[in-house]
Each structure stands twice: as structure tokens, then as C-alpha cells.
Design a protein around this motif. Structure first.
Motif, PDB file in Angstrom:
ATOM      1  N   ARG A 102       0.816  -1.169  -0.137  1.00 32.40           N
ATOM      2  CA  ARG A 102      -0.115   0.015   0.016  1.00 32.40           C
ATOM      3  C   ARG A 102       0.827   1.378  -0.137  1.00 32.40           C
ATOM      4  NH1 ARG A 102      -4.687  -2.147   4.504  1.00 32.40           N
ATOM      5  NH2 ARG A 102      -5.798  -3.068   2.920  1.00 32.40           N
ATOM      6  N   GLN A 103       1.939   1.132   0.645  1.00 34.36           N
ATOM      7  CA  GLN A 103       2.854   2.571   0.487  1.00 34.36           C
ATOM      8  C   GLN A 103       3.494   2.815  -0.666  1.00 34.36           C
ATOM      9  OE1 GLN A 103       3.434   4.653   2.993  1.00 34.36           O
ATOM     10  NE2 GLN A 103       4.847   5.691   1.655  1.00 34.36           N
ATOM     11  N   VAL A 104       3.956   1.539  -1.343  1.00 36.58           N
ATOM     12  CA  VAL A 104       4.350   1.566  -2.801  1.00 36.58           C
ATOM     13  C   VAL A 104       3.313   2.116  -3.721  1.00 36.58           C
ATOM     14  CG1 VAL A 104       5.255   0.453  -4.654  1.00 36.58           C
ATOM     15  CG2 VAL A 104       6.036  -0.253  -2.492  1.00 36.58           C
ATOM     16  N   ALA A 105       2.013   1.747  -3.514  1.00 35.08           N
ATOM     17  CA  ALA A 105       0.974   2.242  -4.380  1.00 35.08           C
ATOM     18  C   ALA A 105       0.704   3.564  -4.026  1.00 35.08           C
ATOM     19  CB  ALA A 105      -0.310   1.453  -3.925  1.00 35.08           C
ATOM     20  N   ARG A 106       0.777   4.225  -2.761  1.00 36.59           N
ATOM     21  CA  ARG A 106       0.825   5.675  -2.539  1.00 36.59           C
ATOM     22  C   ARG A 106       1.968   6.360  -3.187  1.00 36.59           C
ATOM     23  NH1 ARG A 106      -1.123   3.723   2.541  1.00 36.59           N
ATOM     24  NH2 ARG A 106       0.716   3.805   3.357  1.00 36.59           N
ATOM     25  N   GLU A 107       3.156   5.761  -3.020  1.00 36.40           N
ATOM     26  CA  GLU A 107       4.276   6.769  -3.803  1.00 36.40           C
ATOM     27  C   GLU A 107       4.228   6.812  -5.357  1.00 36.40           C
ATOM     28  OE1 GLU A 107       6.437   8.258  -2.165  1.00 36.40           O
ATOM     29  OE2 GLU A 107       5.655   7.607  -0.301  1.00 36.40           O
ATOM     30  N   ILE A 108       3.469   5.665  -5.940  1.00 37.56           N
ATOM     31  CA  ILE A 108       3.053   5.630  -7.365  1.00 37.56           C
ATOM     32  C   ILE A 108       1.951   6.791  -7.694  1.00 37.56           C
ATOM     33  CG2 ILE A 108       2.274   4.328  -9.290  1.00 37.56           C
ATOM     34  CD1 ILE A 108       3.629   1.945  -8.036  1.00 37.56           C
ATOM     35  N   TYR A 109       0.863   6.750  -7.083  1.00 34.89           N
ATOM     36  CA  TYR A 109      -0.342   7.496  -7.342  1.00 34.89           C
ATOM     37  C   TYR A 109      -1.237   7.070  -6.097  1.00 34.89           C
ATOM     38  CZ  TYR A 109      -3.418  10.198  -9.891  1.00 34.89           C
ATOM     39  OH  TYR A 109      -4.098  11.614 -10.477  1.00 34.89           O
ATOM     40  N   PRO A 110      -1.342   8.294  -5.261  1.00 31.47           N
ATOM     41  CA  PRO A 110      -2.174   7.830  -3.905  1.00 31.47           C
ATOM     42  C   PRO A 110      -3.654   7.489  -4.228  1.00 31.47           C
ATOM     43  CG  PRO A 110      -0.791   9.898  -3.824  1.00 31.47           C
ATOM     44  CD  PRO A 110      -0.954   9.548  -4.975  1.00 31.47           C
ATOM     45  N   PRO A 111      -3.981   6.524  -3.820  1.00 28.51           N
ATOM     46  CA  PRO A 111      -5.535   5.689  -4.153  1.00 28.51           C
ATOM     47  C   PRO A 111      -6.555   7.032  -3.830  1.00 28.51           C
ATOM     48  CG  PRO A 111      -4.066   4.247  -3.092  1.00 28.51           C
ATOM     49  CD  PRO A 111      -3.341   5.384  -3.060  1.00 28.51           C
ATOM     50  N   LEU A 112      -6.394   7.639  -2.507  1.00 31.76           N
ATOM     51  CA  LEU A 112      -7.040   8.718  -2.038  1.00 31.76           C
ATOM     52  C   LEU A 112      -7.391   9.828  -3.137  1.00 31.76           C
ATOM     53  CD1 LEU A 112      -9.126   9.791  -0.017  1.00 31.76           C
ATOM     54  CD2 LEU A 112      -7.212  10.774   1.282  1.00 31.76           C
ATOM     55  N   LEU A 113      -5.955  10.378  -3.741  1.00 32.43           N
ATOM     56  CA  LEU A 113      -6.127  11.147  -4.890  1.00 32.43           C
ATOM     57  C   LEU A 113      -7.009  10.535  -6.048  1.00 32.43           C
ATOM     58  CD1 LEU A 113      -4.988  13.810  -6.203  1.00 32.43           C
ATOM     59  CD2 LEU A 113      -3.020  12.503  -6.675  1.00 32.43           C
ATOM     60  N   ASP A 114      -6.745   9.451  -6.425  1.00 31.69           N
ATOM     61  CA  ASP A 114      -7.642   8.875  -7.744  1.00 31.69           C
ATOM     62  C   ASP A 114      -9.048   9.037  -7.236  1.00 31.69           C
ATOM     63  OD1 ASP A 114      -8.334   7.395  -9.765  1.00 31.69           O
ATOM     64  OD2 ASP A 114      -7.813   5.502  -8.798  1.00 31.69           O
ATOM     65  N   GLN A 115      -9.105   8.528  -5.895  1.00 30.11           N
ATOM     66  CA  GLN A 115     -10.902   8.352  -5.636  1.00 30.11           C
ATOM     67  C   GLN A 115     -11.558   9.649  -5.134  1.00 30.11           C
ATOM     68  OE1 GLN A 115     -10.516   5.411  -2.282  1.00 30.11           O
ATOM     69  NE2 GLN A 115      -9.493   3.848  -3.825  1.00 30.11           N
ATOM     70  N   ALA A 116     -10.753  10.453  -4.429  1.00 24.29           N
ATOM     71  CA  ALA A 116     -11.481  11.633  -3.957  1.00 24.29           C
ATOM     72  C   ALA A 116     -10.934  13.125  -4.340  1.00 24.29           C
ATOM     73  CB  ALA A 116     -11.362  11.673  -2.442  1.00 24.29           C
ATOM     74  N   GLY A 117      -9.761  13.175  -4.980  1.00 23.85           N
ATOM     75  CA  GLY A 117      -9.294  14.138  -5.785  1.00 23.85           C
ATOM     76  C   GLY A 117      -8.200  14.986  -4.733  1.00 23.85           C
ATOM     77  N   LEU A 118      -7.723  16.386  -5.161  1.00 22.59           N
ATOM     78  CA  LEU A 118      -6.686  17.042  -4.270  1.00 22.59           C
ATOM     79  C   LEU A 118      -7.194  17.286  -2.929  1.00 22.59           C
ATOM     80  CD1 LEU A 118      -5.383  19.119  -7.335  1.00 22.59           C
ATOM     81  CD2 LEU A 118      -3.828  17.623  -6.060  1.00 22.59           C
TER      82      LEU A 118
END
Length: 223
Positions: A102-118
Motif C-alpha cells: 500500500r505504501q508503494v501504491a501511495r508513492e506511485i499515485y495515491p489511491p485517495l487522490l484517485d478516488q477523492a481528488g486533491l
């Protein structure tokens, strides 16, 4: 084309090129500005796809496996202490791998950014910074490449601050053609850190104040 720096002591650090015209910012529509920006946008979209594969694929499978081990453990007889300990150890390892993934995924492109925006993603990131940070950001959505570049430009800057330093402020305003980010109360030398994230999309970075603390303004074409 020559450009004037921002009013005051502003210094232009990275060229945004010509302002783009209006257009739909859906994931299927290329950003204006030619091949370099399109290539940079595609790089961000690849990061987004990889993050989704990790978050929605591998992470969910590991979570399901951990749950299955928990069910198996509940069926182990009380006298099988060694087996229970082995299952507990496997579960602990799976949870550790899941957190790392999950940490690797956040460093690639945060899931929260993808789902909810800036707004949501930057507020969450600000909570983890060791200085007080006030965030004002739009609730609307932008192109995934613009959101990704803006997020990492801001968070890279904030994470470079000295722990226990003075409060900082982050304000984002989305216009018809440009997303503007103003970061106040930070060393202006961090402008280069922010520029690294936005330059590929034609971003422009200016500074005011200094030579120590001042404000950094980032403009990213998004029309």
C-alpha cells in the motif's frame, strides 16, 4: 517567447509555454501543448493504472488470503500450539507485506487522490507533516496528470521542511485554463523541488520573498 517574472521579486523557474485553450479534461482527452506534454500525461496515466493494479488487485488478494488464514486458525485445535503460532506468524507477515504494498501504491499515485481528488489527498498528506499546514483546495476534479503533478509537487515541498518549523499554507485555485498553487511560509529554494514535478506538463514556478522563507507559486496548464 520572453515572459515577465511575477510582480515583486518573482523569479520564473520553469516555462509553461503558451496557455492552452479550453477543453474537456476527461482521462481520454490529451492535454494541449504538443507531444512532450502528451508523453508526460501518458506517464502519469501509466502510474495511475499501476497503482490501481496494486490497490485493486494484489492488495485485495493478500487481504483475502489473510482472512482465509484467520478462518483456518480458528479451526486449529487448542492443543496445536505450534501450528497456531505458525499461522499467526504467516498472518503477521502478510499484514506487513500488505502495508508495504500500500505504501508503494501511495508513492506511485495515491489511491485517495484517485478516488477523492486533491482536497482530500492533500489534507491527509498535511496531517503527516511535522509542521502545521493549512490546506485550501478545490473540491472539483481535474485531469489525472494535473492532479498527480500538483499533489507530488506540494507533498515533496512539505516533506522537505524542517520538523518543528513555522506554519505553512497551501492554496490551490483551479481556473478555466490553469491550476495555481501557492505555498506560503516555506524556503524559496524548494521551488526547484516543485518544478521537477510540473515541468513536463508545461508548469511554471515563481517565487516571492527570500532568500530564506517566502512563497512559491506553481501554475499548471489544465484548460
Amino acid at each position: 517567447m520572453a515572459r515577465e517574472p511575477a510582480p515583486g521579486t518573482g523569479e520564473v523557474l520553469a516555462s509553461a509555454g503558451p496557455d492552452p485553450g479550453p477543453g474537456d479534461r476527461s482521462p481520454e482527452t490529451p492535454l494541449p501543448g504538443g507531444a512532450p506534454r502528451r508523453a508526460e500525461r501518458e506517464r502519469w496515466l501509466r502510474r495511475l493504472r499501476l497503482q490501481r493494479q496494486l490497490h485493486d488487485g494484489a492488495s485485495l488478494r493478500i487481504s483475502a488470503l489473510a482472512l482465509q488464514l484467520g478462518v483456518f486458525r480458528s479451526r486449529v485445535p487448542d492443543g496445536e500450539t505450534d501450528l497456531r503460532a505458525s499461522v499467526d506468524g504467516l498472518q503477521d507477515q502478510l499484514h506487513a507485506v500488505l502495508q508495504e504494498l500500500r505504501q508503494v501504491a501511495r508513492e506511485i499515485y495515491p489511491p485517495l487522490l484517485d478516488q477523492a481528488g486533491l482536497q482530500a489527498a492533500l489534507c491527509e498528506a498535511a496531517d503527516g507533516i511535522e509542521v502545521p499546514v493549512a490546506v485550501t483546495a478545490p473540491v472539483g476534479r481535474l485531469d489525472p496528470a494535473v492532479e498527480g503533478a500538483a499533489y507530488f509537487a506540494v507533498t515533496d515541498c512539505l516533506r522537505a521542511l524542517e520538523p518543528g518549523g513555522p506554519p505553512a499554507g497551501v492554496t490551490l485555485r483551479a481556473g478555466r485554463d490553469v491550476l495555481r498553487i501557492v505555498v506560503d511560509g516555506v524556503p524559496v529554494r524548494l521551488a526547484s523541488v516543485m518544478g521537477d514535478q510540473v515541468r513536463g506538463l508545461g508548469g511554471e514556478v515563481t517565487t516571492e520573498g527570500g532568500p530564506g522563507t517566502g512563497s512559491i507559486t506553481v501554475s499548471i496548464p489544465c484548460g
